[in-house]
Scaffold this motif. Structure first.
Motif, short mmCIF file in Angstrom:
data_model
loop_
_atom_site.label_atom_id
_atom_site.label_comp_id
_atom_site.label_asym_id
_atom_site.label_seq_id
_atom_site.Cartn_x
_atom_site.Cartn_y
_atom_site.Cartn_z
N ALA A 1 -10.00 60.77 15.44
CA ALA A 1 -9.37 61.63 16.45
C ALA A 1 -10.01 61.40 17.81
O ALA A 1 -9.31 61.38 18.85
CB ALA A 1 -9.48 63.10 16.04
N TYR A 2 -11.33 61.24 17.84
CA TYR A 2 -12.00 60.94 19.11
C TYR A 2 -11.55 59.58 19.64
O TYR A 2 -11.26 59.43 20.84
CB TYR A 2 -13.51 60.94 18.93
CG TYR A 2 -14.21 60.17 20.02
CD1 TYR A 2 -14.24 60.65 21.33
CD2 TYR A 2 -14.79 58.91 19.77
CE1 TYR A 2 -14.83 59.91 22.35
CE2 TYR A 2 -15.40 58.19 20.78
CZ TYR A 2 -15.41 58.69 22.07
OH TYR A 2 -15.99 57.97 23.08
N ALA B 1 -20.55 54.32 23.38
CA ALA B 1 -21.58 54.91 24.22
C ALA B 1 -21.21 56.32 24.66
O ALA B 1 -22.05 57.23 24.66
CB ALA B 1 -21.86 54.02 25.43
N ASP B 2 -19.94 56.54 25.02
CA ASP B 2 -19.51 57.87 25.43
C ASP B 2 -19.71 58.88 24.30
O ASP B 2 -20.12 60.02 24.53
CB ASP B 2 -18.03 57.86 25.84
CG ASP B 2 -17.80 57.14 27.17
OD1 ASP B 2 -18.75 57.02 27.96
OD2 ASP B 2 -16.65 56.71 27.39
N PHE B 3 -19.40 58.46 23.08
CA PHE B 3 -19.57 59.35 21.94
C PHE B 3 -21.03 59.72 21.73
O PHE B 3 -21.38 60.90 21.56
CB PHE B 3 -19.01 58.69 20.67
CG PHE B 3 -19.06 59.58 19.46
CD1 PHE B 3 -18.06 60.50 19.22
CD2 PHE B 3 -20.11 59.49 18.56
CE1 PHE B 3 -18.11 61.34 18.11
CE2 PHE B 3 -20.17 60.31 17.45
CZ PHE B 3 -19.17 61.24 17.21
N LEU B 4 -21.90 58.73 21.76
CA LEU B 4 -23.32 58.98 21.49
C LEU B 4 -23.98 59.79 22.60
O LEU B 4 -24.93 60.54 22.34
CB LEU B 4 -24.05 57.67 21.27
CG LEU B 4 -23.62 56.87 20.04
CD1 LEU B 4 -24.41 55.58 19.94
CD2 LEU B 4 -23.79 57.68 18.75
N ARG B 5 -23.50 59.65 23.83
CA ARG B 5 -24.04 60.47 24.91
C ARG B 5 -23.66 61.94 24.72
O ARG B 5 -24.42 62.84 25.08
CB ARG B 5 -23.53 59.97 26.26
CG ARG B 5 -24.35 58.83 26.85
CD ARG B 5 -23.99 58.57 28.29
NE ARG B 5 -22.67 57.97 28.41
CZ ARG B 5 -22.45 56.66 28.52
NH1 ARG B 5 -23.49 55.82 28.52
NH2 ARG B 5 -21.24 56.18 28.63
N ALA B 6 -22.47 62.18 24.18
CA ALA B 6 -21.96 63.55 24.09
C ALA B 6 -22.37 64.29 22.82
O ALA B 6 -22.50 65.51 22.83
CB ALA B 6 -20.43 63.54 24.18
N TYR C 1 -16.43 67.46 18.90
CA TYR C 1 -17.38 66.72 18.07
C TYR C 1 -18.82 67.15 18.35
O TYR C 1 -19.64 67.23 17.43
CB TYR C 1 -17.21 65.22 18.28
CG TYR C 1 -16.09 64.63 17.46
CD1 TYR C 1 -16.33 64.13 16.19
CD2 TYR C 1 -14.80 64.60 17.95
CE1 TYR C 1 -15.30 63.61 15.42
CE2 TYR C 1 -13.76 64.08 17.20
CZ TYR C 1 -14.01 63.58 15.93
OH TYR C 1 -12.98 63.07 15.16
N ALA C 2 -19.12 67.45 19.61
CA ALA C 2 -20.46 67.91 19.93
C ALA C 2 -20.76 69.23 19.24
O ALA C 2 -21.88 69.44 18.73
CB ALA C 2 -20.61 68.06 21.45
N SER C 3 -19.79 70.13 19.18
CA SER C 3 -19.99 71.41 18.49
C SER C 3 -20.23 71.20 17.00
O SER C 3 -21.09 71.84 16.40
CB SER C 3 -18.77 72.31 18.70
OG SER C 3 -18.64 72.68 20.06
N ALA C 4 -19.46 70.27 16.41
CA ALA C 4 -19.67 69.98 14.99
C ALA C 4 -21.04 69.36 14.75
O ALA C 4 -21.72 69.68 13.77
CB ALA C 4 -18.57 69.05 14.48
#
Length: 261
Positions: A174-175, A217-222, A191-194
């Motif tokens: 989904a991301y 990279a955007d995912f891992l930063r967030a 995703y950050a909340s999960a």
């Protein structure tokens, strides 16, 4: 206490490990009877290039990874004590036979149906907990860490921990679909909340599905505290152009950018 199954100290600043999913290498090999490309050769190259582990998902229909691959990779990794072996699949189908035979570092439980095209949803907790608990306990008795493939639902994370799981793998399709669109920020917040809920519950945090060089990279930063990403389809597609080694190095550069201060 076995360090593979002990509650995890989830250091938020620890760099994320890259596990390369080798399924698509096997899928290409299986179109002929020549044994090429070699799954074990691919594993050797990606590990030498800096991947921290390899992942396989041996489905019951044998469409890509097959039983001999699972055993040959286990033999290869015996000489690489710092490389992790992750075997994923449905523990109600064929996964547990492989876990019992080779005792990988990690078993990722995925609620796929037989013949399913690709993984497309996580476990339904707490409804599935009673089914999963004895299988998780068996993995622990074998010294195998258990990660549950999960949708990004914060309320499900305490149930995942109560089932005995050591980690969860957030299902990231989904991301990936939202990346580069107006809803990217909202999806990352979900995703950050999960991820925060998983860490608060005492779980280690993995992620995978459709992550690539553009969105990683955007995912891992967030998302805080991701211990491992498992990447297959995009990485092997990139390797057709760049080669295995340079592709792994490029994914490691993406991870490095996420952790740059």
């Amino acid at each position: 206490m076995n360090p593979l199954v002990a509650p995890e100290a989830c250091a938020r600043d620890a760099r994320t490990a890259l596990s390369v999913n080798l399924n698509k290498v096997a899928l290409l090999r299986n179109t002929r009877h020549l044994g090429i490309p070699s799954v074990t050769r691919a594993a050797t190259i990606v590990l030498d290039a800096g991947a921290q582990g390899v992942t396989v998902h041996p489905r019951p229909d044998g469409r890509h990874i097959r039983a001999h691959d699972v055993h040959e990779l286990a033999e290869l990794l015996r000489d690489r004590p710092h490389a992790e072996y992750n075997i994923e699949g449905n523990p109600l189908h064929n996964l547990m036979d492989f876990v019992r035979a080779v005792k990988p570092h990690q078993a990722t439980f995925v609620p796929d149906t037989e013949g399913q095209f690709t993984s497309d949803h996580g476990w339904n907790l707490p409804a599935d907990a009673a089914t999963l608990r004895p299988l998780i306990d068996e993995c622990h008795a074998l010294g195998v860490r258990v990660s549950l493939f999960m949708d990004p639902l914060p309320e499900a994370m305490t149930h995942a921990r109560a089932s005995g799981a050591d980690r969860v793998e957030l299902y990231t399709e989904a991301y990936a679909r939202a990346h580069g669109t107006p809803v990217q920020a909202d999806m990352l917040a979900r995703y950050a909340s999960a991820g925060e809920a998983a860490l608060a519950a005492g779980l280690g945090l993995n992620a995978g599905h459709d992550l690539n060089r553009d969105n990683l990279a955007d995912f891992l930063r967030a998302v805080p505290g991701v211990r491992e990403v498992s990447i297959g389809h995009a990485l092997i597609a990139d390797a057709l152009e760049l080669g295995y080694a340079e592709t792994v190095r490029d994914y490691q550069r993406c991870i490095g950018r996420a952790f740059a201060r």
